[in-house]
Write a protein that holds these residues in place. Structure first.
Motif, PDB file in Angstrom:
ATOM      1  N   TYR A 122      40.638  47.157  44.847  1.00 40.42           N
ATOM      2  CA  TYR A 122      41.101  46.852  46.211  1.00 40.42           C
ATOM      3  C   TYR A 122      42.532  47.353  46.416  1.00 40.42           C
ATOM      4  N   TYR A 123      43.404  47.073  45.439  1.00 40.55           N
ATOM      5  CA  TYR A 123      44.793  47.535  45.589  1.00 40.55           C
ATOM      6  C   TYR A 123      44.881  49.063  45.561  1.00 40.55           C
ATOM      7  N   ASP A 127      46.681  51.726  48.269  1.00 33.61           N
ATOM      8  CA  ASP A 127      47.495  52.891  47.901  1.00 33.61           C
ATOM      9  C   ASP A 127      46.874  54.181  48.440  1.00 33.61           C
TER      10      ASP A 127
END
Length: 381
Positions: A122-123, A127
């Motif tokens: 998810y992160y 990005d």
């Protein structure tokens, strides 16, 4: 499994065999699930996006979309839909046949074992979209021309010849730089098609170039009209020959005024020639009427040089005429004086009423002649 059941094998006899292969599949799926989560953006099927320009901003369009433009929200939805499909795959995987919830339970367990990897995935998506936006920033400066009124821009900032030369040179370099832009950019799973955007940028540069041509020609025509108007008025003024001393003084004054204005016109004509030379170099042809304007200006310059001499000559003529008029005036005065001596009344005639009337008549006639002579004197002065 279904084929074996159709051949008559009992389902109960295959439980251990199924359990064995489900566990082998579990190991393989768990490994691939781990790899997939950690490199999700690189392994996701390409999401093709066309970049274009409209409504003063860079726009996106998915190739299969019927809409003229696609919002970034729609692109995110498509991306996260693919992410959801991948993350939830263990929930839908049946293993070695059958859809028993007990058999699927071991595959569903894979997802709960990778909470940290899912969070990393998810992160990574956050990005990814940041890098997606950063890649677009490099094209913002290319779209500036689409966000301004080009005609007003050219009219406001292109004044001197150096302004035109510098901007034509920069415009040529920018056109070459557009050709160097890539046709597509990859940001992990996003494949950005830049061809529509490049086409728009090339059209904007072409519009700016055409606008610069138009305003350069207009500037040349405006300067030429200013110069021609001055030259025509100047030639008309210099063609008048003074006939009196008043006109002579006025001619000197007009000559000085023309000379002052001429100090502004000559540099203007030099700039006009520079602009026309630039127009020929960038457009292949210059202003058609500058040859005739040059001839008119040469004629004006020649008349300016000879005007002072003409005034001097006319001054000498007026002097000679004035001298002749003065001599005539003096002679007329002498004649009047002599005639007055002959005709002036005598004292003894004053006693005779008839002779007195005649004498009065003579005096009045002489008075009128004297007034005429005074007027002639005033004109000569």
């Amino acid at each position: 499994m279904d084929n074996l059941l159709n051949e008559g094998y009992a389902e109960n006899h295959m439980k251990s065999w199924r359990a064995f292969w489900d566990r082998q599949l579990y190991k393989a799926l768990d490994l691939q699930y781990t790899i997939g989560l950690r490199a999700f953006n690189e392994n996701l099927p390409d999401i093709n996006i066309d970049l274009s320009f409209g409504e003063n901003a860079i726009q996106f369009k998915l190739p299969n979309s019927s809409e003229t433009s696609t919002s970034i929200g729609t692109i995110k939805n498509a991306y996260y839909r693919e992410m959801k499909t991948f993350i939830t795959f263990p929930f839908t995987f049946d293993g070695c046949g059958g859809s028993s919830s007990k058999r699927r339970l071991i595959f569903e367990n894979i997802m709960s074992r990778h909470n940290e990897d899912i969070a990393v995935c998810y992160y990574s998506s956050i990005d990814l979209f940041k890098r997606f936006g950063d890649n677009l920033k490099q094209f913002h400066e290319w779209t500036i021309l689409g966000q301004v009124e080009i005609g007003e821009l050219v009219d406001q900032y292109l004044i001197d010849v150096s302004d035109w030369e510098k901007n034509f040179r920069i415009l040529k370099l920018r056109g070459q730089d557009v050709e160097k832009l890539p046709n597509e950019i990859r940001v992990d799973c996003f494949l950005l098609n830049l061809i529509p955007l490049k086409t728009t940028i090339e059209n904007q540069i072409q519009r700016l170039q055409e606008s610069m041509f138009t305003y350069l020609k207009r500037s040349i025509s405006r300067d030429a009209a200013t110069i021609e108007s001055f030259v025509n008025e100047g030639v008309e003024t210099l063609s008048d020959r003074p006939r009196t001393h008043e006109e002579l003084g006025l001619s000197y004054k007009k000559h000085d005024q023309l000379n002052i204005k001429r100090q502004e016109i000559i540099p203007l004509y030099e700039r006009l020639e520079s602009k026309n030379k630039l127009l020929r170099s960038v457009a292949g042809g210059g202003h058609d009427q500058l040859v005739q304007l040059q001839l008119k200006l040469d004629k004006f310059e020649s008349m300016m040089d000879s005007h002072v001499q003409m005034i001097g000559e006319q001054k000498d003529v007026l002097k000679r005429n004035l001298k002749a008029r003065y001599e005539t005036f003096v002679n007329d005065c002498e004649k009047m004086r002599s005639k007055w001596k002959q005709l002036k009344p005598r004292e003894q005639d004053m006693e005779d009423e008839s002779k007195c009337r005649d004498a009065l008549k003579i005096v009045r006639e002489r008075e009128k002649e004297i007034q005429d002579m005074v007027k002639q004197k005033e004109k000569m002065m």
